[in-house]
Design a protein around this motif. Structure first.
Motif, PDB file in Angstrom:
ATOM      1  N   ARG A  25       0.826  -1.201   0.000  1.00 42.66           N
ATOM      2  CA  ARG A  25       0.000   0.000   0.000  1.00 42.66           C
ATOM      3  C   ARG A  25       0.867   1.260   0.000  1.00 42.66           C
ATOM      4  O   ARG A  25       1.603   1.508   0.951  1.00 42.66           O
ATOM      5  N   LYS A  27       0.141   4.301   0.580  1.00 44.18           N
ATOM      6  CA  LYS A  27      -0.130   5.182   1.728  1.00 44.18           C
ATOM      7  C   LYS A  27       0.601   4.719   2.982  1.00 44.18           C
ATOM      8  O   LYS A  27       0.827   5.502   3.887  1.00 44.18           O
ATOM      9  N   VAL A  28       0.972   3.463   3.032  1.00 42.46           N
ATOM     10  CA  VAL A  28       1.744   2.936   4.154  1.00 42.46           C
ATOM     11  C   VAL A  28       3.241   3.091   3.898  1.00 42.46           C
ATOM     12  O   VAL A  28       3.991   3.517   4.775  1.00 42.46           O
TER      13      VAL A  28
END
Length: 85
Positions: A25, A27-28
């Protein structure tokens, strides 16, 4: 361990890129990577500022490579984060 001064997370840039490839991900991954690369960039730029004129030509060129690489990585992870819907 990440989060402790002078100690980096395990793995390297290739590990994070592979995580993206296999569905990690953004966003991670992106925020952590931006912080790590910004810190390294600041360290290298500080070194260039403080002792850059004392380095041999080869040392200064190697340091310049590191600075340019870290700038590119910061730019890359910012781009990754912006692309996330």
């Amino acid at each position: 361990m990440a989060g402790r001064p002078g100690v980096r997370a395990r793995g390297g840039p290739r590990t994070r890129i592979l995580k993206l490839w296999f569905g990690g991900r953004p966003k991670v991954l992106a925020p952590t990577q931006m912080v790590e690369h910004q810190a390294t960039l600041a360290e290298y730029e500080g070194l260039a500022e403080s002792v850059g004129d004392q380095l041999t030509r080869g040392q200064r060129e190697a340091l310049e490579f590191g600075i340019r690489y870290e700038r590119m990585m910061v730019d890359f992870w910012q781009w990754v984060e912006r692309r996330e819907p």
